[in-house]
Design an enzyme around this catalytic site. Structure first.
Site, PDB file in Angstrom:
ATOM      1  N   ASP A 130      -1.972   6.047  -0.561  1.00 37.63           N
ATOM      2  CA  ASP A 130      -0.509   6.081  -0.554  1.00 37.63           C
ATOM      3  C   ASP A 130       0.072   4.795   0.013  1.00 37.63           C
ATOM      4  O   ASP A 130      -0.284   4.357   1.114  1.00 37.63           O
ATOM      5  CB  ASP A 130      -0.008   7.278   0.268  1.00 37.63           C
ATOM      6  CG  ASP A 130      -0.459   8.596  -0.329  1.00 37.63           C
ATOM      7  OD1 ASP A 130      -0.080   8.871  -1.470  1.00 37.63           O
ATOM      8  OD2 ASP A 130      -1.198   9.337   0.361  1.00 37.63           O
ATOM      9  N   ASP A 163      -6.618   2.248   1.447  1.00 36.87           N
ATOM     10  CA  ASP A 163      -5.909   3.518   1.547  1.00 36.87           C
ATOM     11  C   ASP A 163      -5.312   3.784   0.167  1.00 36.87           C
ATOM     12  O   ASP A 163      -5.319   2.904  -0.698  1.00 36.87           O
ATOM     13  CB  ASP A 163      -4.832   3.404   2.629  1.00 36.87           C
ATOM     14  CG  ASP A 163      -4.045   4.686   2.814  1.00 36.87           C
ATOM     15  OD1 ASP A 163      -4.627   5.776   2.633  1.00 36.87           O
ATOM     16  OD2 ASP A 163      -2.843   4.597   3.134  1.00 36.87           O
TER      17      ASP A 163
END
Length: 505
Positions: free
Chosen positions: A52, A50
């Protein structure tokens, strides 16, 4: 009996004090990787990430930005009173993993067995008395049908919402502040509408690009530059590992952030890059095709037959991703910070291995390594064991002493909570039980760590073994193990002796 019980108490204190130095000599490493499930990195060929709070971390300024922007949207677009501007973001109010009762407007901490931890229920910014909580819920248990759905959302009649995202910290604080304003000013309001309006405002900070534009405009203020992120990616690339990125963030935002923390050549490290994936829908929806994004950020109409290195793709779905890459099963390890949106479907439906990034872990371990915490917890556990074994003494004097010990235990539990967060304590534990957050973490993550940089401490063929923690019926209680000789052994004997006396009587 008085002198006997107090002598056992003093002996327990003495033994506990002697144990503290040996416990402190074996402290936890905040940069370690912890395992829920046995996994060898030698089996992992493909690493997914991912963006963030996985590849990139943000400064404390970001949550203040989200809070202020959502608060302004409430005022300007939802016509909330301008006076709520007097509330500022408090980074020390909420913790991740809390539940929010949408209909009662209550923020609370729930354990792995659906029990509310009394003393952690907040209406607005004020704690709700235990007796009021017990009256509202007819006890402290929340039935399954009232809990949030699989992804932590409040829907289809469920009244509880669970906040699992790090981005949800300003949302919980804003909810509490607006509730506080209405309560303090005796304004009649519908809690469900308030929850929806705050949720929509927080969503719009992302959807309308307010957050993205602010970060891009002052990237050094909001992004914590971490040279170790590139070091992790470079190490994996040097060992021939394939890597991919799947994020819900937009293309230009990711590009600027990655250039800042990794370098202009960041795309050369990744075999596949997918933006605006709309996780968790990305893992379930088979209908949405991939679209290529050109250098100017324009979506192309070409049919995608192959996911090419150096290109950026938008939307798509995991089933098409698997078809185009052939990356299946336990040879894939995916890292993310959101236990539901990032990890749950991958481990349950697709057989990928999963790694959870839990930034709070590092600070909590540092607290757990302090002498004051170790002293408090060691004595708390010993006192609990003392209470358990001495409750066989039923005479009034003994019971009075046991009540004193219970009071001390309660005070120490509150002290323990304050080590982490004054309102809610640790994200991993209630007083004794694991939190609901930890229950889901244990179910959906093979390994978990504070940041990706922890990978630098391990060789690429390292095998993670979960600790064998004893079940309740396998070994004596932890407090019994602390004590030896005359202190520990009589507990069981004493219980037997008292029962024998009762039988003879």
């Amino acid at each position: 009996m008085k002198s006997y019980l107090w002598s056992r108490y003093k002996e327990a204190k003495r033994v506990t004090k002697e144990l503290v130095p040996s416990i402190m000599s074996n402290m936890l490493n905040p940069d370690a990787i912890f395992s829920n499930n046995e996994m060898s990195l030698s089996d992992i060929e493909i690493y997914g990430f991912d963006y963030d709070y996985t590849l990139v971390f943000y400064s404390k300024h970001l949550h203040t930005l989200i809070f202020n922007a959502a608060r302004d949207l409430l005022i300007n677009e939802h016509r909330y009173p301008a006076e709520i501007r007097k509330y500022d973001y408090d980074p020390n109010f909420a913790i991740r993993g809390l539940h929010y009762d949408v209909h009662r407007a209550l923020l609370m901490k729930i354990d792995a067995f659906h029990y509310i931890q009394l003393g952690t229920v907040y209406r607005g910014l004020s704690v709700v008395p235990d007796e009021e909580v017990v009256a509202m819920y007819d006890g402290s248990h929340v039935p399954l049908e009232q809990m949030s759905d699989f992804y932590g959302k409040s829907s289809q009649g469920n009244t509880m919402k669970q906040f699992m995202d790090i981005f949800s910290l300003p949302e919980m604080t804003l909810l509490s502040c607006v509730n506080e304003y209405f309560l303090k000013n005796n304004i009649d309001y519908e809690p469900v509408h308030l929850y929806k309006d705050v949720k929509d405002s927080i969503r719009d900070v992302h959807i309308k690009g307010i957050m993205y534009r602010a970060i891009e405009a002052d990237i050094e203020k909001y992004i914590c530059y971490a040279e170790q992120t590139r070091a992790v990616l470079a190490k994996l690339a040097d060992h021939g590992k394939k890597m991919f990125l799947i994020t819900n963030s937009p293309s230009s935002f990711v590009d600027k952030g990655m250039k800042f923390i990794v370098g202009k050549d960041w795309r050369d490290l990744f075999d596949v890059v997918i933006v605006q994936a709309e996780k968790p829908n990305f893992f379930n929806d088979k209908r949405r095709p991939f679209r290529k994004v050109n250098e100017r950020g324009v979506l192309l109409w070409d049919k995608i037959h192959k996911l090419q290195k150096g290109q950026i793709y938008k939307q798509g779905n995991l089933y098409e991703f698997l078809k185009l890459t052939g990356w299946r099963g336990s040879k894939v390890l995916y890292f993310g910070d959101h236990i539901y949106s990032d990890l749950a479907d991958l481990t349950l439906k697709h057989g990928w291995r999963t790694g959870a990034i839990i930034p709070e872990l590092r600070s909590e371990i540092k607290i757990m390594n302090t002498e004051k915490y170790i002293q408090t917890m060691t004595w708390l556990q010993t006192l609990t064991g003392l209470l358990e074994h001495m409750q066989v003494h039923r005479d009034p004097d003994s019971q009075m002493i046991l009540e004193e010990w219970k009071k001390e235990r309660k005070e120490m539990r509150e002290m323990n909570r304050n080590f982490f967060n004054a309102q809610f304590g640790s994200i991993f534990r209630t007083d004794e039980n694991p939190t609901y957050f930890l229950r889901r973490l244990s179910r959906f993550a093979d390994i978990y760590m504070a940041s990706l940089s922890c990978l630098l401490n391990y060789e690429p063929d390292y095998t993670f073994y979960p600790r064998r923690t004893p079940l309740q019926h396998e070994l004596p209680g932890w407090s019994d193990q602390l004590c030896t000789g005359t202190f520990r052994i009589p507990f069981l004997q004493e219980t037997v002796q008292v029962r024998d006396v009762r039988v003879q009587a």
